[in-house]
Design an enzyme around this catalytic site. Structure first.
Site, PDB file in Angstrom:
ATOM      1  N   GLY A  70       0.809  -1.086  -0.018  1.00  0.00           N
ATOM      2  CA  GLY A  70       0.046   0.076  -0.023  1.00  0.00           C
ATOM      3  C   GLY A  70       0.842   1.243  -0.013  1.00  0.00           C
ATOM      4  O   GLY A  70       0.742   2.085  -0.724  1.00  0.00           O
ATOM      5  N   ASN A 153      -7.335   4.439   9.441  1.00  0.00           N
ATOM      6  CA  ASN A 153      -6.640   3.454  10.156  1.00  0.00           C
ATOM      7  C   ASN A 153      -6.791   3.595  11.635  1.00  0.00           C
ATOM      8  O   ASN A 153      -6.708   2.454  12.341  1.00  0.00           O
ATOM      9  CB  ASN A 153      -5.320   3.215   9.569  1.00  0.00           C
ATOM     10  N   GLN A 181      -7.440   0.470   4.313  1.00  0.00           N
ATOM     11  CA  GLN A 181      -8.389  -0.054   5.395  1.00  0.00           C
ATOM     12  C   GLN A 181      -9.656  -0.212   5.123  1.00  0.00           C
ATOM     13  O   GLN A 181     -10.447  -1.043   5.391  1.00  0.00           O
ATOM     14  CB  GLN A 181      -8.142   1.190   6.635  1.00  0.00           C
ATOM     15  N   SER A 201      -3.851  -2.658  -0.153  1.00  0.00           N
ATOM     16  CA  SER A 201      -2.638  -3.694   0.456  1.00  0.00           C
ATOM     17  C   SER A 201      -3.063  -4.992   0.744  1.00  0.00           C
ATOM     18  O   SER A 201      -4.309  -5.149   1.405  1.00  0.00           O
ATOM     19  CB  SER A 201      -2.207  -2.825   1.854  1.00  0.00           C
ATOM     20  N   HIS A 203      -2.001  -7.301   2.931  1.00  0.00           N
ATOM     21  CA  HIS A 203      -2.151  -7.944   4.209  1.00  0.00           C
ATOM     22  C   HIS A 203      -3.219  -7.436   5.215  1.00  0.00           C
ATOM     23  O   HIS A 203      -3.188  -7.839   6.111  1.00  0.00           O
ATOM     24  CB  HIS A 203      -0.712  -7.964   4.826  1.00  0.00           C
ATOM     25  N   THR A 239      10.396  -7.906 -11.422  1.00  0.00           N
ATOM     26  CA  THR A 239       9.962  -9.261 -11.640  1.00  0.00           C
ATOM     27  C   THR A 239       8.638  -9.405 -10.820  1.00  0.00           C
ATOM     28  O   THR A 239       8.625  -9.437  -9.368  1.00  0.00           O
ATOM     29  CB  THR A 239      10.758 -10.434 -11.390  1.00  0.00           C
ATOM     30  N   CYS A 328       2.374   1.259  12.535  1.00  0.00           N
ATOM     31  CA  CYS A 328       3.725   1.617  11.991  1.00  0.00           C
ATOM     32  C   CYS A 328       4.284   2.655  12.809  1.00  0.00           C
ATOM     33  O   CYS A 328       5.497   2.965  12.824  1.00  0.00           O
ATOM     34  CB  CYS A 328       3.424   2.287  10.652  1.00  0.00           C
TER      35      CYS A 328
HETATM   36  N1  PLP Z   1      -2.285   3.174   4.015  1.00  0.00           N
HETATM   37  C1  PLP Z   1      -3.338   2.996   5.243  1.00  0.00           C
HETATM   38  C2  PLP Z   1      -4.506   3.679   5.763  1.00  0.00           C
HETATM   39  C3  PLP Z   1      -2.596   1.961   6.102  1.00  0.00           C
HETATM   40  O1  PLP Z   1      -3.407   1.795   7.298  1.00  0.00           O
HETATM   41  C4  PLP Z   1      -1.559   1.273   5.826  1.00  0.00           C
HETATM   42  C5  PLP Z   1      -0.780   0.242   7.007  1.00  0.00           C
HETATM   43  O2  PLP Z   1      -1.247   0.323   8.060  1.00  0.00           O
HETATM   44  C6  PLP Z   1      -0.499   1.727   4.831  1.00  0.00           C
HETATM   45  C7  PLP Z   1      -1.158   2.724   3.798  1.00  0.00           C
HETATM   46  C8  PLP Z   1       0.518   1.311   4.359  1.00  0.00           C
HETATM   47  O3  PLP Z   1       0.188  -0.314   3.854  1.00  0.00           O
HETATM   48  P1  PLP Z   1       1.368  -1.439   3.726  1.00  0.00           P
HETATM   49  O4  PLP Z   1       1.640  -1.933   5.003  1.00  0.00           O
HETATM   50  O5  PLP Z   1       0.904  -2.326   2.601  1.00  0.00           O
HETATM   51  O6  PLP Z   1       2.750  -0.465   3.217  1.00  0.00           O
END
Ligand code: PLP
Length: 398
Positions: A70, A153, A181, A201, A203, A239, A328
């Protein structure tokens, strides 16, 4: 009891998804760019996943580009659009919001610092919504991109995406939304919602880490971000992560099939936890919006007199995985930029806890949270001078 209530931080790969991915780690390892027929299976798997994602978003397959995350999709949308606009003399102004994920905010800061981009950070109200008049009033003839997240998030507030898109269309400005999200929980129709670019994203939706998507509407042309080979129609070199891509496609197809049931069940649990906490814990403050304007799985509270980090450790001792702020930034002790932008006082922003529901939860766990959390908050408050002070200021006694 082990309770994972941090589905916003990440989700496990679902067994169905893992099953379709597995062959691409071993026997189906061919490079999709090779010419022999063995490799065509890898190519076909990627194209199937592209169709699955496109169908889930009501987009065309040719508008789906796979990325590594993401974060990469967000970087691509912002840097690619602004760099191209500057080169073509079509503007150097970016509008975003104060509560974006750092994947957007730090990219915006980079653009300010290294490319002289002017950035408007729209403020939000106490529930986390931007104001559409603010957006309209911020647009100038230099505005090259509007990037507003679909759903936050930390507090789960869902922005009025369709109206934002409408304003951008009226001004002929591309509109990007970070739907990382939102995508796991809401039906997203990019055409109906007037979206020009959208980030996803893997995951966050029961697919693996290390894979993402940037949807780019036909006719929108951000500059390439990753330079190298001719993959992804020459727009995104490297790739392909075939197993990850296959997993993301499958995960989106599965999600689409169960959205409505999941949403009903999870939002009922969310509401039960929210009202339980409000009833059992005095002065518990719910952060974010309510009802349909909040992600079905998001619960975020501040408890005056209690540090969020301390609560997390106490919850951990009870087997509960929860979060404060975004995963994060969990290594940072700064109060959440989202809660501060929503006008919370420093001490309240520090005392927030986020619980996010998902497929790993059941009703027993909902009841367990409502037992352990009030006990923990009450015990911590007993030891807190801040709580004592607060009660005095409220004219109450312990
Ligand atoms: N954007 C939002 C709103 C998110 O909550 C997150 C991850 O917590 C990201 C972007 C980043 O995604 P990724 O972990 O795939 O880099």
């Amino acid at each position: 009891m082990f309770v994972y209530m941090d589905h916003t931080a990440t989700t496990p790969v679902s067994p169905e998804v893992l099953k379709v991915m597995t062959p691409y780690f071993s026997e189906m390892f061919g490079n999709p760019s090779s010419v022999y027929s063995f490799s065509k299976k890898s190519r076909a798997a990627i194209e199937k996943a592209r169709e699955q994602v496109a169908k889930a978003l009501n987009a065309e397959a040719s508008e789906i580009f796979f990325t590594s995350s993401g974060t990469e999709a967000d970087n691509w949308a912002l840097k690619g659009t602004l760099e191209r606009a500057i080169k073509l003399n079509k503007g150097d102004h970016l509008i975003t919001s104060a509560i974006e994920h750092h994947a957007i905010l730090h990219t915006a800061e980079y653009l300010e610092k290294y490319h002289g981009v002017k950035v408007t950070y729209l403020p939000v109200d106490s529930e986390g919504f931007i104001n559409l008049n603010d957006l309209e009033n911020s647009i100038t003839e230099k505005t090259a991109l509007v990037s507003i997240m679909f759903a936050n998030n930390e507090v789960g507030t869902i922005q009025p995406v369709k109206e934002i898109g409408k304003i951008c269309r009226a001004h002929k400005i591309p509109f990007h939304t970070d739907a990382v999200q939102a995508a796991a929980q809401l039906n997203i129709d990019v055409k109906n919602l007037n979206i020009d670019m959208l980030s996803l994203s893997g995951h966050k939706m029961y697919a693996p880490k290390g894979v993402g998507v940037l949807y780019i509407r036909k006719g929108v042309h951000p500059e390439n971000f990753m330079h190298g080979g001719a993959q992804e129609k020459g727009k995104r070199a490297s790739t392909e992560n075939i197993a990850g891509i296959v997993g993301l496609g499958e995960a989106m197809e599965i999600l689409k099939g169960r959205f409505d049931d999941d949403k009903k069940k999870i939002s009922a649990w969310r509401d039960e936890i929210i009202s339980g906490i409000k009833n059992k814990i005095p002065y518990a403050k719910l952060n974010g919006a309510t009802g349909e304007n909040r992600l079905p799985n998001n619960i975020n509270f501040s408890f005056i007199g209690v540090e969020g980090e301390t609560l997390l450790l106490d919850l951990d001792l009870k087997g509960v995985c929860a979060s404060t702020g975004s995963a994060c930034s969990s290594e940072s002790l700064d109060p959440s930029h989202v809660l501060m932008a929503m006008g919370l006082k420093h001490e309240m922003a520090h005392g927030s806890v986020r619980l996010t529901l998902g497929r790993l939860n059941d009703y027993e766990q909902v009841k367990y949270i409502l037992e352990v959390l009030p006990e923990i908050v009450s015990r911590r408050r007993e030891m807190s001078p801040l709580w004592e002070e607060f009660l005095k200021s409220e004219g109450a006694s312990k």
